[in-house]
Every structure is written in structure tokens, then in C-alpha cells.
Design an enzyme around this catalytic site. Structure first.
Site, PDB file in Angstrom:
ATOM      1  N   CYS A 115       0.814  -1.227   0.000  1.00 29.50           N
ATOM      2  CA  CYS A 115       0.000   0.000   0.000  1.00 29.50           C
ATOM      3  C   CYS A 115       0.848   1.277   0.000  1.00 29.50           C
ATOM      4  O   CYS A 115       0.334   2.357  -0.278  1.00 29.50           O
ATOM      5  CB  CYS A 115      -0.936   0.008   1.203  1.00 29.50           C
ATOM      6  SG  CYS A 115      -2.091  -1.353   1.177  1.00 29.50           S
ATOM      7  N   HIS A 240      -3.202   7.226   2.625  1.00 32.64           N
ATOM      8  CA  HIS A 240      -3.617   5.936   2.061  1.00 32.64           C
ATOM      9  C   HIS A 240      -5.012   5.626   2.596  1.00 32.64           C
ATOM     10  O   HIS A 240      -5.290   5.794   3.783  1.00 32.64           O
ATOM     11  CB  HIS A 240      -2.629   4.845   2.470  1.00 32.64           C
ATOM     12  CG  HIS A 240      -3.128   3.473   2.181  1.00 32.64           C
ATOM     13  ND1 HIS A 240      -3.627   3.121   0.945  1.00 32.64           N
ATOM     14  CD2 HIS A 240      -3.228   2.363   2.966  1.00 32.64           C
ATOM     15  CE1 HIS A 240      -4.015   1.863   0.987  1.00 32.64           C
ATOM     16  NE2 HIS A 240      -3.790   1.370   2.196  1.00 32.64           N
ATOM     17  N   ASN A 270     -10.130  -0.021  -0.189  1.00 30.38           N
ATOM     18  CA  ASN A 270      -8.669   0.037  -0.130  1.00 30.38           C
ATOM     19  C   ASN A 270      -8.106  -0.456  -1.467  1.00 30.38           C
ATOM     20  O   ASN A 270      -8.188  -1.647  -1.769  1.00 30.38           O
ATOM     21  CB  ASN A 270      -8.183  -0.836   1.033  1.00 30.38           C
ATOM     22  CG  ASN A 270      -6.670  -0.821   1.188  1.00 30.38           C
ATOM     23  OD1 ASN A 270      -5.948  -0.346   0.309  1.00 30.38           O
ATOM     24  ND2 ASN A 270      -6.192  -1.352   2.301  1.00 30.38           N
TER      25      ASN A 270
HETATM   26  O1  UT7 Z   1      -3.798  -1.053   3.691  1.00 29.45           O
HETATM   27  C1  UT7 Z   1      -3.211  -1.312   4.920  1.00 29.45           C
HETATM   28  C2  UT7 Z   1      -3.648  -2.619   5.366  1.00 29.45           C
HETATM   29  N1  UT7 Z   1      -4.942  -2.835   5.911  1.00 29.45           N
HETATM   30  C3  UT7 Z   1      -5.475  -2.141   6.923  1.00 29.45           C
HETATM   31  O2  UT7 Z   1      -5.046  -1.083   7.285  1.00 29.45           O
HETATM   32  C4  UT7 Z   1      -6.634  -2.769   7.649  1.00 29.45           C
HETATM   33  C5  UT7 Z   1      -6.461  -2.611   9.109  1.00 29.45           C
HETATM   34  N2  UT7 Z   1      -7.512  -3.218   9.913  1.00 29.45           N
HETATM   35  C6  UT7 Z   1      -8.802  -2.838   9.869  1.00 29.45           C
HETATM   36  O3  UT7 Z   1      -9.168  -1.969   9.122  1.00 29.45           O
HETATM   37  C7  UT7 Z   1      -9.740  -3.492  10.867  1.00 29.45           C
HETATM   38  O4  UT7 Z   1      -9.012  -4.269  11.766  1.00 29.45           O
HETATM   39  C8  UT7 Z   1     -10.847  -4.359  10.196  1.00 29.45           C
HETATM   40  C9  UT7 Z   1     -11.825  -3.458   9.457  1.00 29.45           C
HETATM   41  C10 UT7 Z   1     -10.209  -5.332   9.226  1.00 29.45           C
HETATM   42  C11 UT7 Z   1     -11.610  -5.149  11.258  1.00 29.45           C
HETATM   43  O5  UT7 Z   1     -12.136  -4.280  12.223  1.00 29.45           O
HETATM   44  P1  UT7 Z   1     -11.967  -4.614  13.773  1.00 29.45           P
HETATM   45  O6  UT7 Z   1     -12.712  -3.592  14.500  1.00 29.45           O
HETATM   46  O7  UT7 Z   1     -10.490  -4.718  14.030  1.00 29.45           O
HETATM   47  O8  UT7 Z   1     -12.728  -6.005  13.908  1.00 29.45           O
HETATM   48  P2  UT7 Z   1     -12.169  -7.407  14.411  1.00 29.45           P
HETATM   49  O9  UT7 Z   1     -11.132  -7.950  13.479  1.00 29.45           O
HETATM   50  O10 UT7 Z   1     -11.794  -7.250  15.835  1.00 29.45           O
HETATM   51  O11 UT7 Z   1     -13.451  -8.324  14.288  1.00 29.45           O
HETATM   52  C12 UT7 Z   1     -14.557  -8.121  15.106  1.00 29.45           C
HETATM   53  C13 UT7 Z   1     -15.621  -9.163  14.785  1.00 29.45           C
HETATM   54  C14 UT7 Z   1     -15.118 -10.593  14.725  1.00 29.45           C
HETATM   55  O12 UT7 Z   1     -16.113 -11.399  15.310  1.00 29.45           O
HETATM   56  P3  UT7 Z   1     -15.940 -11.989  16.791  1.00 29.45           P
HETATM   57  O13 UT7 Z   1     -14.685 -12.826  16.750  1.00 29.45           O
HETATM   58  O14 UT7 Z   1     -15.806 -10.785  17.676  1.00 29.45           O
HETATM   59  O15 UT7 Z   1     -17.187 -12.780  17.000  1.00 29.45           O
HETATM   60  C15 UT7 Z   1     -15.073 -10.893  13.230  1.00 29.45           C
HETATM   61  O16 UT7 Z   1     -15.264 -12.251  12.948  1.00 29.45           O
HETATM   62  O17 UT7 Z   1     -16.199  -8.882  13.494  1.00 29.45           O
HETATM   63  C16 UT7 Z   1     -16.223 -10.088  12.717  1.00 29.45           C
HETATM   64  N3  UT7 Z   1     -16.084  -9.733  11.304  1.00 29.45           N
HETATM   65  C17 UT7 Z   1     -17.140  -9.406  10.533  1.00 29.45           C
HETATM   66  N4  UT7 Z   1     -18.453  -9.319  10.779  1.00 29.45           N
HETATM   67  C18 UT7 Z   1     -19.249  -8.936   9.772  1.00 29.45           C
HETATM   68  C19 UT7 Z   1     -14.957  -9.654  10.575  1.00 29.45           C
HETATM   69  N5  UT7 Z   1     -15.254  -9.275   9.327  1.00 29.45           N
HETATM   70  C20 UT7 Z   1     -16.588  -9.110   9.260  1.00 29.45           C
HETATM   71  C21 UT7 Z   1     -17.482  -8.727   8.261  1.00 29.45           C
HETATM   72  N6  UT7 Z   1     -18.794  -8.629   8.562  1.00 29.45           N
HETATM   73  N7  UT7 Z   1     -17.070  -8.417   7.017  1.00 29.45           N
END
Ligand code: UT7
Length: 313
Positions: A115, A240, A270
Site C-alpha cells: 500500500c 492511504h 482500499n
Molecule cells: O492497507 C493497509 C492494510 N490494511 C489495513 O489497514 C486494515 C487494518 N484493519 C482494519 O481496518 C480493521 O481491523 C478491520 C476493518 C479489518 C476489522 O475491524 P476490527 O474492528 O479490528 O474487527 P475485528 O477484526 O476485531 O473483528 C470483530 C468481529 C469478529 O467477530 P468476533 O470474533 O468478535 O465474534 C469478526 O469475525 O467482526 C467479525 N467480522 C465481521 N463481521 C461482519 C470480521 N469481518 C466481518 C465482516 N462482517 N465483514
């Protein structure tokens, strides 16, 4: 002080025709518009056609940038393409683009810093202008992220999109790029990766999120300090576009009002190395960027890699 600068003289972008909304995604994986929007700020993303490659998208964006700059193929002496989704393993995407654009006298190569690729490319290009090796450089960020997505994995498939953004960086006696700064740390190689024996992106989203905010906050502060400027003097931050929560957290850390941030993640998702030039072109064409504006670019990506650039438009 040298009065030779490199300056962005034009830009162009391309987004594939197909738009995939959060509601569309909710039909194919266990997710919802509300979850995606609340966690990332994304509403929709563009997805390339099956036969549309990162070279094709780069070509369309480049034609627009060259036309706006009124440059002919012969005027371009160097091409750098930032991509992590090349059409071929080799030759490079830059060489394939050179061929499509019928640019004969330039030399061309890719950079892969995920990225952060566009900022890496800008850093390199600026040095080629400062050392008078090149006068007009075509820099493109182009990505077909959809080719790396597992459409059954809701953790990743909702985050990314496809597209390309191009700029022309030219020699100038007016202020342009004021500083660039790039960095990397391979110790984080497994937090965001596409392994050679795997087709798909694997990401520890939570860890990436925290380190991205910390690193980009620090980087913005050090860029200001290095240039001896105050945050109030910045007209635009073009970060980004990974997640609006990451962007807002950085803005808070550096006390930058949200009105000064170019935000396209809602419409593009992204797009990795394409995200900054796409956002730049969006802001240019909607009339936000004005001559003389002081702009900070900032990126963070797999590696980890990071980079910033401060420039006068
Ligand atoms: O380009 C540079 C690289 N990428 C990034 O910068 C991305 C960086 N990370 C993020 O943007 C965030 O961490 C995410 C958007 C990917 C995830 O957000 P989060 O607030 O960190 O959520 P999480 O990973 O802690 O997941 C929370 C819950 C999980 O369920 P449980 O285990 O709490 O029951 C996931 O399974 O949300 C669940 N989950 C979803 N639910 C509905 C994960 N993806 C989804 C989804 N829809 N698409």
C-alpha cells in the site's frame, strides 16, 4: 539552496465500471452494510472485469495524466509503476505499460511496497529529477486487488477495491516536492501477506490497525518537524485509504481538522498502491486542490512499509 524541484504537473485516474456495494457483498458473505461502514467507512468499491488487468487500468489513468499535461509519449523519460498485483511475474507492469503507451525512449520499472508503493515511487522519482537524469516521469499506482481476494473470507473481501491513479512529476524551478521519507520493517511480514503458495490475502486486521495508527501518527509529526512547519500550515492530508477509522485516529493524533483530509475510501475501498493517486485525482477534479496548497501524503502497508511526502501543489 538548489532551485531545482520536482513538481506534480498533472494527474489522471481510472476506476473499473463495475461497482460492488456493501449490500451486494452481504448477498455473498455473512456481513452487512452497517458492519462494513461502521468498521471501515467503506460504502462501495470498483471491481475490474475478468479480462481487465492492472496494466489496462494503468494505461487508462496514464493517458488522462499525459493529456492533461499536454505531453506526448516522447516527452516521458521514465516510468515507475507501484503495484502488488502485476499482470505478469515478468516483464514488469511498467514495461508492459510503456509498450501500451508507445513510449519508446523511457526506461521503466516497478516498485512493490504494497500500500506504500506510490509514496516509494514518488521518493525514487524525485531523486531522478534532482540528479537531472529524468525530466518528466510518469508514476502510476495500479491494483487489481480483487485478484487476491477470497470471496468466502469476510475478514478481507469487504475491504479492497480495484483502480489506478497516475501523475506526471516534472522538473520545475517552482517549489514542488519539499521532502519525502520512507521506511520499512520486515519483522511484521506475517501480519499482512500473500504467500507465494497461496492465492489470497491473509491479514491480522486488529494488529495492522494499531500499528498503522501509531506509525502514521509518528511519521506525520516527524515530517512536520523535518520541514519546520506547523500543522496549521497544511492545506490537505491525502492519506492511504484503508479505513476511515485509521485516518480519523491519525488526524486526531496530529490535531488536523477533518475538513482538511481527502477521503475516498467510502467510494473506492482500499486500492493499495492506487489509493493515494486516486484520491489526489479525485481532489484535483472536484476543485479542492489549489495552486500553492501545502499537501502531505502518507501511506502504510504490508511489510510493514510506510512513507510520507510533503509537497506544494
Ligand atoms: O492497507 C493497509 C492494510 N490494511 C489495513 O489497514 C486494515 C487494518 N484493519 C482494519 O481496518 C480493521 O481491523 C478491520 C476493518 C479489518 C476489522 O475491524 P476490527 O474492528 O479490528 O474487527 P475485528 O477484526 O476485531 O473483528 C470483530 C468481529 C469478529 O467477530 P468476533 O470474533 O468478535 O465474534 C469478526 O469475525 O467482526 C467479525 N467480522 C465481521 N463481521 C461482519 C470480521 N469481518 C466481518 C465482516 N462482517 N465483514
Amino acid at each position: 539552496m538548489s532551485d531545482l524541484y520536482s513538481k506534480i504537473i498533472s494527474c489522471g485516474s481510472y476506476l473499473p465500471e463495475k461497482v460492488l456495494t456493501n449490500h451486494d457483498l452481504a448477498e455473498i458473505v455473512d456481513t452487512s452494510h452497517d458492519w462494513i461502514y461502521e468498521r471501515t467507512g467503506i460504502v462501495q468499491r470498483h471491481i475490474a472485469a475478468e479480462n481487465e488487468s492492472s496494466v489496462d487500468m494503468a494505461y487508462n489513468a496514464s493517458l488522462k495524466a499525459m493529456s492533461l499535461a499536454e505531453l506526448r509519449p516522447d516527452d516521458i523519460d521514465m516510468i515507475i509503476v507501484a503495484t502488488a498485483t502485476p499482470e505478469r511475474k515478468f516483464p514488469s507492469t511498467a514495461v508492459l505499460l510503456q509498450n501500451s503507451l508507445k513510449i519508446e525512449k523511457a526506461f521503466a520499472f516497478d516498485v512493490n511496497a504494497a500500500c506504500t508503493g506510490f509514496v516509494y515511487a514518488l521518493d525514487v522519482a524525485d531523486k531522478y529529477i534532482q540528479t537531472k537524469i529524468a525530466k518528466n516521469i510518469l508514476i502510476v499506482g495500479t491494483e487489481k486487488m480483487s485478484s487476491l481476494l477470497d470471496w468466502k473470507d469476510r475478514n478481507t473481501c469487504v475491504l479492497f477495491g480495484d483502480g489506478a491513479g497516475a501523475i506526471i512529476l516534472s522538473e520545475s524551478n517552482k517549489q514542488g516536492i519539499l521532502s519525502t521519507s520512507i521506511g520499512s520493517n520486515g519483522a511484521y511480514k506475517d501480519l499482512l501477506t500473500v504467500n507465494i503458495d497461496s492465492e489470497f490475502i491473509e491479514m491480522k486486521g486488529n494488529d495492522v490497525f494499531k500499528i498503522a495508527v501509531k506509525t502514521m501518527g509518528k511519521l506525520a509529526m516527524s515530517t512536520l518537524q523535518k520541514n519546520n512547519i506547523d500543522i496549521d500550515e497544511i492545506d490537505w492530508l491525502i492519506p492511504h485509504q484503508a479505513n476511515s477509522r485509521i485516518i480519523n485516529a491519525i488526524a486526531k493524533k496530529i490535531s488536523l481538522p477533518r475538513e482538511k483530509i481527502v477521503l475516498t475510501v467510502d467510494r473506492h475501498g482500499n486500492t493499495s498502491a492506487a489509493s493515494i493517486p486516486l484520491a489526489f485525482d479525485d481532489a484535483y477534479h472536484n476543485g479542492s486542490l489549489r495552486e500553492g496548497d501545502l499537501i502531505m501524503l502518507e501511506a502504510f502497508g504490508a511489510g510493514f512499509t510506510w512513507g510520507s511526502a510533503l509537497l506544494k501543489f
